[in-house]
Scaffold this active site. Structure first.
Site, PDB file in Angstrom:
ATOM      1  N   HIS A 267     -43.285  15.258  -9.830  1.00 19.75           N
ATOM      2  CA  HIS A 267     -42.503  16.263 -10.561  1.00 19.75           C
ATOM      3  C   HIS A 267     -43.160  16.728 -11.837  1.00 19.75           C
ATOM      4  O   HIS A 267     -43.306  18.009 -12.295  1.00 19.75           O
ATOM      5  CB  HIS A 267     -41.162  15.391 -11.523  1.00 19.75           C
ATOM      6  CG  HIS A 267     -40.357  14.507 -10.354  1.00 19.75           C
ATOM      7  ND1 HIS A 267     -39.466  15.230  -9.517  1.00 19.75           N
ATOM      8  CD2 HIS A 267     -40.458  13.432 -10.115  1.00 19.75           C
ATOM      9  CE1 HIS A 267     -38.835  14.417  -8.784  1.00 19.75           C
ATOM     10  NE2 HIS A 267     -39.594  13.199  -9.148  1.00 19.75           N
TER      11      HIS A 267
HETATM   12  O1  RIB Z   1     -36.533  12.820 -12.721  1.00 20.08           O
HETATM   13  C1  RIB Z   1     -37.908  12.907 -12.603  1.00 20.08           C
HETATM   14  C2  RIB Z   1     -38.364  13.005 -14.178  1.00 20.08           C
HETATM   15  O2  RIB Z   1     -37.824  11.447 -14.622  1.00 20.08           O
HETATM   16  C3  RIB Z   1     -40.134  12.604 -14.124  1.00 20.08           C
HETATM   17  O3  RIB Z   1     -40.601  13.203 -15.187  1.00 20.08           O
HETATM   18  C4  RIB Z   1     -40.244  11.247 -14.083  1.00 20.08           C
HETATM   19  O4  RIB Z   1     -41.569  10.760 -14.635  1.00 20.08           O
HETATM   20  C5  RIB Z   1     -38.940  10.727 -14.956  1.00 20.08           C
HETATM   21  O5  RIB Z   1     -39.479  10.637 -16.118  1.00 20.08           O
END
Ligand code: RIB
Ligand code: CA
Length: 344
Positions: A267
């Site tokens: 992500h």
């Molecule tokens: O949902 C994914 C996000 O939540 C990413 O940024 C992961 O590192 C957590 O922080």
């Protein structure tokens, strides 16, 4: 690619994928990382600070200030995700000790100082809960006009959540901060690019891709397998690749246990890559808001694609990405950066 260096400020809840986002920026010559804000999320804020300082130590970077953010979200009690990111937030990886210290000012002030130091040119990236960005916005309402581009990893648009059936982690931990940031950026000269799970879950790191990264770093290692003994330590011949492999193994095991496959959704590295090159994703403008009071839907991000609310768009929502283009860039940049460390 232009040779102009871009001042970048990164707000993270370091975490496994946040760490890869940091390393992506370290390996991007066009990025001048001017500061790191540590936000409570995946793990507590003190651990996030330690992870950020330790990663800088590992990578031999001494000129990037790290600041500590709020211990908790704006109003909700803090929830953390050690099940996903490991007890210290970096899976099985361990970072070197460091004598580096945090800034004397907090993360909200760090946002403001970076924006004032680079008025109209700063690129902001938020890959954790938006607690400290919201606190910065309260203290400096001009922030949206001082920041050239804001990229947020958060939310899920017309897509299921990963924390509740409808809410994504970063937004779920601190929905009030997300609502305040989306409202505060409504009149900004450039709308924030918001990358939700609907686009970031297309970025699935596999053992084969991770092995390609190790090769690019000149430290080849056999692809991991779901059949490996859990927690098997990396034997890669490069300290940074070992940390990334040990961190990602935990993340692979988590995704496997969730039934998503032996892979890891990157992500936050996508947010870092898009911040440097927005062309990497296709976006659609829409008014966005966050559910704050729903019994079942608190933390849900909603995009009003059809104009029901009669509001102007306040976000550019990522809707499409080419994973192969992203991974080519990740492997080129992080692989080359890791190689420079092996020559130290
Ligand atoms: O949902 C994914 C996000 O939540 C990413 O940024 C992961 O590192 C957590 O922080
Ligand atoms: Ca994160």
């Amino acid at each position: 690619m232009s040779t102009e260096r871009l001042p970048v400020f990164l707000d993270v809840d370091t975490g496994v994928d946040d760490a890869m986002a940091l390393v992506y920026l370290f390996g991007s010559p066009e990025a001048e990382l001017v500061g790191i804000a540590s936000t409570a999320g995946n793990v507590g804020v003190h651990q996030v600070c330690e992870n950020n300082l330790g990663l800088l130590e590992l990578c031999g970077i001494t000129d990037v200030p790290v600041s500590k953010g709020s211990e908790s979200p704006l109003t909700a009690p803090l929830r953390t995700a050690e099940d996903t990111h490991g007890p210290q937030g970096l899976g099985y990886a361990r970072l070197p000790a460091t004598s580096a210290r945090l800034t004397d000012h907090d993360a909200a002030q760090a946002w403001i100082r970076a924006a004032h130091a680079h008025p109209g040119t700063l690129i902001g990236i938020a890959t954790g809960p938006l607690t400290n960005l919201a606190l910065a916005l309260r203290a400096e309402p001009a922030l949206p006009r001082l920041i050239r581009r804001l990229v947020i990893m958060g939310g899920a648009f017309d897509y299921r959540g990963n924390t509740t059936p409808v809410a994504e982690w970063n937004t779920s931990v601190d929905p009030e901060s997300a609502a305040e940031v989306f409202a505060g950026w409504a009149d900004a000269p450039s709308l924030p690019i918001v990358l939700g799970l609907n686009v970031t879950e297309n970025i699935a790191l596999t053992p084969e891709l991770l092995s390609r990264l190790a090769d690019a770093a000149g430290a080849p290692s056999a692809p991991m397998s779901v059949h490996d003994t859990r927690g098997t330590a990396s034997a890669a011949g490069n300290a940074l690749i070992r940390v990334l492999e040990d961190a990602m193994r935990f993340y692979f095991e988590f995704h496997h246990d969730q039934g998503e496959g032996y892979l890891a959704h990157l992500h936050d590295p996508l947010a870092a890559a898009v911040a440097l090159d927005p062309e990497l994703v296709a976006c659609r403008a829409a008014p966005v808001d966050v559910e704050l009071t729903g019994t079942l839907t608190r933390g849900m991000t909603i995009a009003d694609w059809s104009g029901h609310w009669g509001r102007e768009p306040n976000a550019l929502i990522g809707v499409e990405v080419d994973p192969a283009a992203f991974f080519d860039r990740l492997i080129d940049r992080v692989g080359a950066f890791a190689q420079t460390l092996s020559r130290r």
